[in-house]
Write a protein that holds these residues in place. Structure first.
Motif, PDB file in Angstrom:
ATOM      1  N   LEU A  32       0.707  -1.046  -0.116  1.00  0.00           N
ATOM      2  CA  LEU A  32      -0.131  -0.005   0.144  1.00  0.00           C
ATOM      3  C   LEU A  32       0.823   1.273  -0.073  1.00  0.00           C
ATOM      4  O   LEU A  32       1.735   1.294   0.783  1.00  0.00           O
ATOM      5  CB  LEU A  32      -0.968  -0.243   1.179  1.00  0.00           C
ATOM      6  N   ASP A  33       0.410   2.339  -0.745  1.00  0.00           N
ATOM      7  CA  ASP A  33       1.044   3.593  -0.738  1.00  0.00           C
ATOM      8  C   ASP A  33       0.369   4.829  -0.157  1.00  0.00           C
ATOM      9  O   ASP A  33      -0.679   4.881  -0.452  1.00  0.00           O
ATOM     10  CB  ASP A  33       1.573   4.064  -1.963  1.00  0.00           C
ATOM     11  N   ARG A  55       0.088   8.388  -0.106  1.00  0.00           N
ATOM     12  CA  ARG A  55       0.340   9.575  -0.911  1.00  0.00           C
ATOM     13  C   ARG A  55      -0.146  10.749  -0.107  1.00  0.00           C
ATOM     14  O   ARG A  55      -1.199  11.003   0.213  1.00  0.00           O
ATOM     15  CB  ARG A  55      -0.655   9.554  -2.228  1.00  0.00           C
ATOM     16  N   TYR A  69       4.723   9.981  -2.030  1.00  0.00           N
ATOM     17  CA  TYR A  69       4.474   8.479  -1.803  1.00  0.00           C
ATOM     18  C   TYR A  69       5.637   7.421  -1.937  1.00  0.00           C
ATOM     19  O   TYR A  69       5.720   6.555  -1.411  1.00  0.00           O
ATOM     20  CB  TYR A  69       3.355   8.120  -2.731  1.00  0.00           C
ATOM     21  N   GLN A 115      -4.375  10.080   0.125  1.00  0.00           N
ATOM     22  CA  GLN A 115      -4.717   9.040  -0.177  1.00  0.00           C
ATOM     23  C   GLN A 115      -4.046   7.794  -0.152  1.00  0.00           C
ATOM     24  O   GLN A 115      -2.950   7.801   0.200  1.00  0.00           O
ATOM     25  CB  GLN A 115      -4.949   9.208  -1.992  1.00  0.00           C
ATOM     26  N   HIS A 130      -3.281   3.995  -1.979  1.00  0.00           N
ATOM     27  CA  HIS A 130      -3.301   3.379  -3.243  1.00  0.00           C
ATOM     28  C   HIS A 130      -2.932   1.893  -3.076  1.00  0.00           C
ATOM     29  O   HIS A 130      -1.661   1.727  -2.168  1.00  0.00           O
ATOM     30  CB  HIS A 130      -2.148   3.854  -4.324  1.00  0.00           C
ATOM     31  N   PHE A 172      -1.030  -0.838  -4.455  1.00  0.00           N
ATOM     32  CA  PHE A 172       0.112  -1.042  -5.452  1.00  0.00           C
ATOM     33  C   PHE A 172       0.159  -2.575  -5.752  1.00  0.00           C
ATOM     34  O   PHE A 172      -0.018  -2.997  -7.013  1.00  0.00           O
ATOM     35  CB  PHE A 172       1.216  -0.399  -5.055  1.00  0.00           C
ATOM     36  N   LEU A 217      -9.657  -1.351   0.497  1.00  0.00           N
ATOM     37  CA  LEU A 217      -9.408  -0.963  -1.044  1.00  0.00           C
ATOM     38  C   LEU A 217      -9.124  -2.323  -1.758  1.00  0.00           C
ATOM     39  O   LEU A 217      -8.795  -3.381  -1.249  1.00  0.00           O
ATOM     40  CB  LEU A 217      -7.936  -0.387  -1.075  1.00  0.00           C
ATOM     41  N   GLY A 274      -5.091  -2.374  -7.227  1.00  0.00           N
ATOM     42  CA  GLY A 274      -5.048  -1.354  -8.174  1.00  0.00           C
ATOM     43  C   GLY A 274      -5.982  -0.133  -7.663  1.00  0.00           C
ATOM     44  O   GLY A 274      -6.059   0.845  -8.407  1.00  0.00           O
ATOM     45  N   GLN A 275      -6.736   0.031  -6.801  1.00  0.00           N
ATOM     46  CA  GLN A 275      -7.745   1.034  -6.246  1.00  0.00           C
ATOM     47  C   GLN A 275      -6.913   1.979  -5.529  1.00  0.00           C
ATOM     48  O   GLN A 275      -6.040   1.837  -4.809  1.00  0.00           O
ATOM     49  CB  GLN A 275      -8.877   0.327  -5.609  1.00  0.00           C
ATOM     50  N   THR A 276      -7.169   3.352  -5.727  1.00  0.00           N
ATOM     51  CA  THR A 276      -6.791   4.436  -4.994  1.00  0.00           C
ATOM     52  C   THR A 276      -8.037   4.893  -3.998  1.00  0.00           C
ATOM     53  O   THR A 276      -8.961   5.060  -4.685  1.00  0.00           O
ATOM     54  CB  THR A 276      -6.232   5.476  -5.740  1.00  0.00           C
ATOM     55  N   SER A 277      -7.811   5.179  -2.726  1.00  0.00           N
ATOM     56  CA  SER A 277      -8.950   5.763  -2.192  1.00  0.00           C
ATOM     57  C   SER A 277      -9.329   7.200  -2.455  1.00  0.00           C
ATOM     58  O   SER A 277      -8.404   7.969  -3.122  1.00  0.00           O
ATOM     59  CB  SER A 277      -8.157   5.962  -0.760  1.00  0.00           C
TER      60      SER A 277
END
Length: 144
Positions: free
Chosen positions: A23-24, A26, A37, A72, A74, A76, A107, A110-113
């Motif tokens: 998870l990233d 950002r 990030y 946010q 992400h 990854f 999440l 591939g999804q970003t909050s």
């Protein structure tokens, strides 16, 4: 530039999770057009590290000057055997060690909050807690 230490003049934003996923966190800083990030050298604050493996007690942490932040998360990469679908994580904002806002997020790969905005309630702080304005679409104050 030295890493800011957590204290009265700093904001700390933590991302916590317990799955073997990447998870990233950002972070868009006040007065900085860049989003931090993975490269912690581009802003006024610092990202602790880029945790690419996850696992029990996984975290990433940003510490920087007080101000308005857009945050946010992400999803990854997934390192779980066979993949595991969606994961839950928690974003926690602190000022001087005191939790001033938090948000649980779910999440899928591939999804970003949606963006979350953390902002000072009053200039100079003066003991007033930060407002967590929630996702920018609507938003709620969920301070403790």
């Amino acid at each position: 530039m030295p890493h800011p230490q957590q204290g009265q003049g700093n904001m700390t934003i933590r991302l916590l999770w317990n799955e073997q996923v990447d998870l990233d966190l950002r972070v868009k800083e006040p007065n900085n057009p860049n989003t931090i990030y993975y490269d912690n050298r581009v802003g006024a604050g610092r990202l602790s590290h880029d945790n690419t493996q996850g696992g029990a007690g996984a975290f990433e942490e940003y510490t920087g000057p007080v101000g308005t932040y857009t945050v946010q998360v992400h999803f990854f990469g997934d390192h779980r055997q066979g993949g595991g679908g969606a994961v839950e994580c928690m974003v926690i904002a602190q000022r001087g060690g005191q939790i001033v806002g938090q948000q649980r997020i779910r999440l899928s790969p591939g999804q970003t909050s949606p963006p979350m905005v953390f902002s000072e309630a009053t200039p100079g702080f003066s003991g007033t807690p930060l407002n967590f304005l929630g996702p920018t679409q609507g938003g709620t104050d969920i301070r403790n």
